[in-house]
Design an enzyme around this catalytic site. Structure first.
Site, PDB file in Angstrom:
ATOM      1  N   ASP A 111     -29.185  99.923  92.088  1.00 48.19           N
ATOM      2  CA  ASP A 111     -29.093 100.156  93.539  1.00 48.19           C
ATOM      3  C   ASP A 111     -29.211 101.659  93.788  1.00 48.19           C
ATOM      4  O   ASP A 111     -28.325 102.421  93.422  1.00 48.19           O
ATOM      5  CB  ASP A 111     -27.746  99.628  94.053  1.00 48.19           C
TER       6      ASP A 111
ATOM      7  N   SER B 246     -22.276  96.619 101.341  1.00 46.35           N
ATOM      8  CA  SER B 246     -23.032  97.617 102.101  1.00 46.35           C
ATOM      9  C   SER B 246     -22.264  98.027 103.369  1.00 46.35           C
ATOM     10  O   SER B 246     -21.097  98.406 103.278  1.00 46.35           O
ATOM     11  CB  SER B 246     -24.411  97.025 102.423  1.00 46.35           C
TER      12      SER B 246
ATOM     13  N   HIS C  73     -30.231  97.171  95.715  1.00 48.90           N
ATOM     14  CA  HIS C  73     -29.148  97.022  96.689  1.00 48.90           C
ATOM     15  C   HIS C  73     -28.906  95.543  97.024  1.00 48.90           C
ATOM     16  O   HIS C  73     -27.777  95.130  97.276  1.00 48.90           O
ATOM     17  CB  HIS C  73     -29.498  97.815  97.949  1.00 48.90           C
TER      18      HIS C  73
END
Lengths: 380, 201
Positions: free
Chosen positions: A320, A155, A353
């Site tokens: 995600d 991320s 995610h």
């Protein structure tokens, strides 16, 4: 290679103080600052086996192991870092830090501003991914690490790994960019702004100077986290875990917690607002929004990536939707067009995610294969 | 450098490798464990990328030191820019594709030349099995009709007609059976066809 996995064991944090001013992207300067970090494993004589772990929005320097044997949970990436794990501490020297602006020990909005002897609060400058990377490079200098064997992050952490490869091409041998993006989409920025609005409009926020007012914008943080959490899970994953389950088994026709998902989100929000700093949350989301390494290269990602010499592993997860596989593919396309060495895995997962923190087998296998190769490259 | 360089390449992959000049930019579609690209990297210093649908094979390519991108060929080659490769390889896969014509056109969008190999349905053993009343099952077609991934069978002439229709010229054709090159009656005696093609003009 042994297949037995274990923990790095008991760890402790270290501090590094820096008094060479750091010029930030926003135009302001931090005259001095401190970074808190942990290390696992041993740096080899050639200093070639170091791996930097970059954390995401709510992460920190405590990535593996425990402070006390009876700590309830280990560091946030203990599943990936340790003896026999993909980031194998028998071979690698692993460094994890808390970024500038953080709230876990590195200089941030809740630290004391030496100029005023008050918490920085609203006066703390907005920091960006390139600012972090510059600070991380100074930490690397301090530790005697010229070149990282790999820089790894998920991320927002993946963005730092990518930025390293562009800003310090000679210092990043490999960049592992997981569930990330070369820039945020409008939708992603929009989610960040709603989270920020929750904090900014909390009466306890006091324009960022709540410390002096003995207040904590708990409600805003809680809402921000609840919203974030929804976007980190997939519809399927949430459905599997909670479905329409009711806490008491029947409708109450009111506004208290009824569905299990409500209970879960409120719990997560409450827990988060107990320990996380509201200003740090704002900062981290802005760092995400501003990230766009192509911007400094005429908007052309390929031109930006041309500078990199690292090998890349890019990974995304099918469910995600906050950092969708399409965003990772955008990076992969750029890397191929820039003639970079790249492997890309699009991992089947229901974890959304959050999958980058989980242990879906194909993900672990891919990380292991890649890091085995890294170990061979640096003779670790 | 790679673990494959010491071992010998499968004969059909060796033939493809022989067609690739040194230092070429190569895209291998359905690259599997990366054996061909690893060989080309260590023997011909090519710049190579593979596309592979199976994540386990992506990990194997990583181990072999080969660039590989997980993707579904049926979705096209959007990850690759126009004219960014010298050679694009599709080995024994075109007969299993839904979008047969599209992939051929995509290959020649991103690459200067395409190398396509496929089992020749016109091979006499296949014809013989059909005459006996059964769909062919053989070394190059190792599936029963009900569980085969192969949905678009063709013979040499069929493939050449598809090329002609799209303004694609055949630069080179080799037909093999059991590792030997077949020159006489190739559409009858050859089980595996190799084509090197490019856009005309």
């Amino acid at each position: 290679m042994s297949t037995t996995e274990s923990s790095v064991g008991i760890v402790s944090a270290q501090q590094a103080l820096f008094d060479v001013p750091l010029d930030l992207a926003c135009g302001k300067t931090l005259t001095s600052y401190q970074l808190i970090f942990e290390t696992y494993g041993e740096l080899n004589a050639a200093k070639s086996n170091a791996i930097l772990i970059c954390h995401a929005l709510s992460g920190h320097h405590h990535a593996a192991g425990r402070y006390q044997p009876d700590d309830k949970s280990p560091g946030w990436w203990d599943s990936m870092i340790g003896p026999g794990k993909p980031i194998d501490t028998r071979r690698f020297f692993v460094v994890a830090l808390n970024n500038l602006g953080g709230c876990h020990g590195s200089t941030g909005p809740s630290s004391i501003n030496p100029a005023t002897r008050q918490p920085w609060g609203s006066a703390f400058p907005v920091v960006t991914v390139p600012d972090w990377v510059m600070a991380q490079a100074r930490l690397a200098d301090r530790l005697g690490i010229d070149r990282w064997a790999a820089i790894i992050g998920g991320s927002l952490g993946g963005m730092q790994a990518l930025q390293w490869s562009i800003d310090y091409p000679d210092r990043a041998a490999n960049a592992i960019v997981i569930a990330s993006a070369p820039k945020l989409s409008a939708q992603n920025i929009a989610f960040n702004d709603v989270a920020r609005q929750a904090i900014l409009t909390d009466p306890d926020f006091h324009g960022g100077d709540f410390y002096q007012n003995d207040a904590i914008p708990r409600r805003g943080l809680r809402l921000a986290r609840m919203l974030g959490h929804i976007t980190y899970l997939s519809d399927d994953g949430m459905g599997e875990k909670f479905g329409r389950m009711l806490r008491s088994g029947e409708y109450k026709f009111g506004y208290d917690v009824e569905f299990e998902i409500e209970s879960y989100l409120r719990y997560q929000g409450d827990k988060f607002s107990d320990y996380f700093d509201a200003n740090t949350y704002l900062l981290m989301t802005k760092a995400l929004d501003y990230f766009d390494p192509a911007k400094d290269h005429g908007g052309d990602l390929v031109v930006a990536l041309k500078k990199a010499t690292a090998n890349f592993l890019v990974a995304s997860f099918t469910s995600d939707w906050r950092f969708s596989p399409l965003r990772s593919r955008e990076l992969v396309q750029g890397l191929i067009a820039a003639d970079k060495r790249v492997a890309y895995g699009e991992i089947e997962s229901t974890h959304g995610h959050d999958a980058f923190l989980m242990t879906d087998q194909p993900y672990v296998d891919l990380m292991r294969a890649y890091l085995d190769r890294v170990a061979k490259e640096v003779a670790a | 450098m790679s673990q494959h360089s010491a071992t010998t390449l499968r004969p059909d992959l060796q033939l493809i490798a022989d067609w690739i000049p040194a230092r070429a930019r190569v895209l291998d579609l359905g690259c599997g464990d990366g054996a061909l690209l690893a060989h080309l990297q260590s023997h011909k210093q090519v710049v190579g990328y593979g596309v592979e649908i199976d994540v386990g094979n992506i990990a194997r390519c990583v181990t072999a030191g080969v660039n590989a991108v997980q993707g579904d060929l049926e979705a096209g080659l959007a990850d690759f820019h126009d004219g960014s490769f010298d050679h694009v390889i599709l080995s024994q896969t075109i007969q299993a594709m839904q979008h047969t014509e599209e992939i051929l056109l995509e290959m020649l969008r991103v690459g200067r030349e395409a190398i396509v190999t496929f089992p020749n349905f016109g091979f006499w053993e296949n014809r013989w099995q059909i005459l006996q009343g059964h769909m062919p099952v053989s070394e190059t077609i190792p599936y029963q009709w009900y569980d085969t991934p192969n949905i678009h069978w063709c013979m040499l002439g069929d493939f050449e007609a598809l090329c002609a229709k799209n303004g694609i010229g055949v630069l080179e054709r080799v037909v093999m059976n059991e590792g030997r090159r077949i020159r006489v009656l190739p559409n009858l005696r050859g089980s595996l066809a190799f084509y090197r093609v490019a856009r005309r003009g």
